[in-house]
Write a protein that holds these residues in place. Sequence first.
Motif, PDB file in Angstrom:
ATOM      1  N   CYS A  23      10.720  33.806   1.392  1.00 58.34           N
ATOM      2  CA  CYS A  23      11.043  32.974   0.227  1.00 58.34           C
ATOM      3  C   CYS A  23      11.731  33.790  -0.867  1.00 58.34           C
ATOM      4  O   CYS A  23      12.281  33.226  -1.804  1.00 58.34           O
ATOM      5  CB  CYS A  23       9.777  32.350  -0.357  1.00 58.34           C
ATOM      6  N   ALA A  24      11.664  35.122  -0.763  1.00 55.50           N
ATOM      7  CA  ALA A  24      12.242  35.982  -1.796  1.00 55.50           C
ATOM      8  C   ALA A  24      13.762  35.886  -1.782  1.00 55.50           C
ATOM      9  O   ALA A  24      14.370  35.450  -0.807  1.00 55.50           O
ATOM     10  CB  ALA A  24      11.805  37.432  -1.569  1.00 55.50           C
ATOM     11  N   ASP A  25      14.370  36.288  -2.872  1.00 56.60           N
ATOM     12  CA  ASP A  25      15.825  36.302  -2.974  1.00 56.60           C
ATOM     13  C   ASP A  25      16.268  37.716  -3.304  1.00 56.60           C
ATOM     14  O   ASP A  25      16.088  38.150  -4.437  1.00 56.60           O
ATOM     15  CB  ASP A  25      16.288  35.326  -4.047  1.00 56.60           C
ATOM     16  N   PRO A  26      16.783  38.479  -2.355  1.00 62.87           N
ATOM     17  CA  PRO A  26      17.062  38.107  -0.972  1.00 62.87           C
ATOM     18  C   PRO A  26      15.780  38.128  -0.140  1.00 62.87           C
ATOM     19  O   PRO A  26      14.814  38.802  -0.506  1.00 62.87           O
ATOM     20  CB  PRO A  26      18.032  39.196  -0.499  1.00 62.87           C
ATOM     21  N   PRO A  27      15.787  37.403   0.994  1.00 63.11           N
ATOM     22  CA  PRO A  27      14.596  37.385   1.861  1.00 63.11           C
ATOM     23  C   PRO A  27      14.220  38.798   2.303  1.00 63.11           C
ATOM     24  O   PRO A  27      15.080  39.643   2.532  1.00 63.11           O
ATOM     25  CB  PRO A  27      15.032  36.535   3.058  1.00 63.11           C
ATOM     26  N   GLN A  28      12.934  39.029   2.391  1.00 60.62           N
ATOM     27  CA  GLN A  28      12.416  40.324   2.833  1.00 60.62           C
ATOM     28  C   GLN A  28      11.852  40.160   4.240  1.00 60.62           C
ATOM     29  O   GLN A  28      11.470  39.076   4.640  1.00 60.62           O
ATOM     30  CB  GLN A  28      11.297  40.798   1.893  1.00 60.62           C
ATOM     31  N   ARG A  29      11.774  41.245   4.948  1.00 64.04           N
ATOM     32  CA  ARG A  29      11.202  41.219   6.292  1.00 64.04           C
ATOM     33  C   ARG A  29       9.756  41.695   6.194  1.00 64.04           C
ATOM     34  O   ARG A  29       9.486  42.737   5.607  1.00 64.04           O
ATOM     35  CB  ARG A  29      11.989  42.140   7.212  1.00 64.04           C
ATOM     36  N   THR A  30       8.828  40.935   6.736  1.00 64.57           N
ATOM     37  CA  THR A  30       7.432  41.359   6.792  1.00 64.57           C
ATOM     38  C   THR A  30       7.304  42.310   7.974  1.00 64.57           C
ATOM     39  O   THR A  30       7.429  41.902   9.122  1.00 64.57           O
ATOM     40  CB  THR A  30       6.484  40.153   6.955  1.00 64.57           C
TER      41      THR A  30
ATOM     42  N   ALA B 223       9.958  35.442 -14.033  1.00 68.36           N
ATOM     43  CA  ALA B 223      10.895  34.328 -13.887  1.00 68.36           C
ATOM     44  C   ALA B 223      11.554  34.306 -12.514  1.00 68.36           C
ATOM     45  O   ALA B 223      12.064  33.273 -12.100  1.00 68.36           O
ATOM     46  CB  ALA B 223      11.961  34.404 -14.978  1.00 68.36           C
ATOM     47  N   ALA B 224      11.552  35.399 -11.802  1.00 73.22           N
ATOM     48  CA  ALA B 224      12.294  35.495 -10.544  1.00 73.22           C
ATOM     49  C   ALA B 224      11.518  34.987  -9.326  1.00 73.22           C
ATOM     50  O   ALA B 224      11.919  35.243  -8.213  1.00 73.22           O
ATOM     51  CB  ALA B 224      12.718  36.947 -10.314  1.00 73.22           C
ATOM     52  N   LEU B 225      10.426  34.295  -9.526  1.00 70.04           N
ATOM     53  CA  LEU B 225       9.660  33.794  -8.383  1.00 70.04           C
ATOM     54  C   LEU B 225      10.353  32.596  -7.749  1.00 70.04           C
ATOM     55  O   LEU B 225      10.938  31.766  -8.444  1.00 70.04           O
ATOM     56  CB  LEU B 225       8.258  33.377  -8.828  1.00 70.04           C
ATOM     57  N   PRO B 226      10.265  32.470  -6.415  1.00 70.85           N
ATOM     58  CA  PRO B 226      10.803  31.263  -5.767  1.00 70.85           C
ATOM     59  C   PRO B 226      10.104  30.024  -6.325  1.00 70.85           C
ATOM     60  O   PRO B 226       8.908  30.074  -6.625  1.00 70.85           O
ATOM     61  CB  PRO B 226      10.453  31.470  -4.296  1.00 70.85           C
ATOM     62  N   PRO B 227      10.832  28.918  -6.483  1.00 70.72           N
ATOM     63  CA  PRO B 227      10.248  27.713  -7.096  1.00 70.72           C
ATOM     64  C   PRO B 227       8.949  27.244  -6.462  1.00 70.72           C
ATOM     65  O   PRO B 227       8.018  26.884  -7.173  1.00 70.72           O
ATOM     66  CB  PRO B 227      11.347  26.659  -6.944  1.00 70.72           C
ATOM     67  N   ALA B 228       8.852  27.240  -5.135  1.00 64.19           N
ATOM     68  CA  ALA B 228       7.617  26.768  -4.483  1.00 64.19           C
ATOM     69  C   ALA B 228       6.447  27.652  -4.862  1.00 64.19           C
ATOM     70  O   ALA B 228       5.346  27.174  -5.095  1.00 64.19           O
ATOM     71  CB  ALA B 228       7.796  26.747  -2.971  1.00 64.19           C
TER      72      ALA B 228
END
Length: 132
Positions: free
Chosen positions: A45-52, A92-97
């Motif tokens: 969900c991060a911007d950019p997406p991260q790999r777990t 503020a940079a959290l994904p909306p969901a």
Amino acid sequence: MFDPGLGCELLEPRRPTPLPGAPAWLPGVVNLRGNLVPVFDLAQCADPPQRTVSPRLLAVGEGEAAAVLAIGGMPFRHDPNTFGPPLADPPAALPPALAGAIRDAWRIDGELWLACDLPALFSELGRQAGRA
């Protein structure tokens, strides 16, 4: 961080069964005691997406309210009362969901710690997955 009263269980390693057309943060479902349970990878969900890296699966909740989180390490208990006062404003940079499910946030040694209402988050992600 989430309410430990929800109940959680570290699952044996397994690969989720993919769902065609699902967003990257929903890598699939797993069978949990006869119930198909969604797997959420919040790093996607991060911007950019991260790999777990080397994800482990943590089941949270029970029955129809259960979901599984892909996590990057071993879970542990930590008392947020030892953190001191939470941040006045969540980042503020959290994904909306995710932003709508955050109750409190702390910055400790450069790391962001979030107290999350997981049932609210699972409900929102379920709604978003239905629209995908």
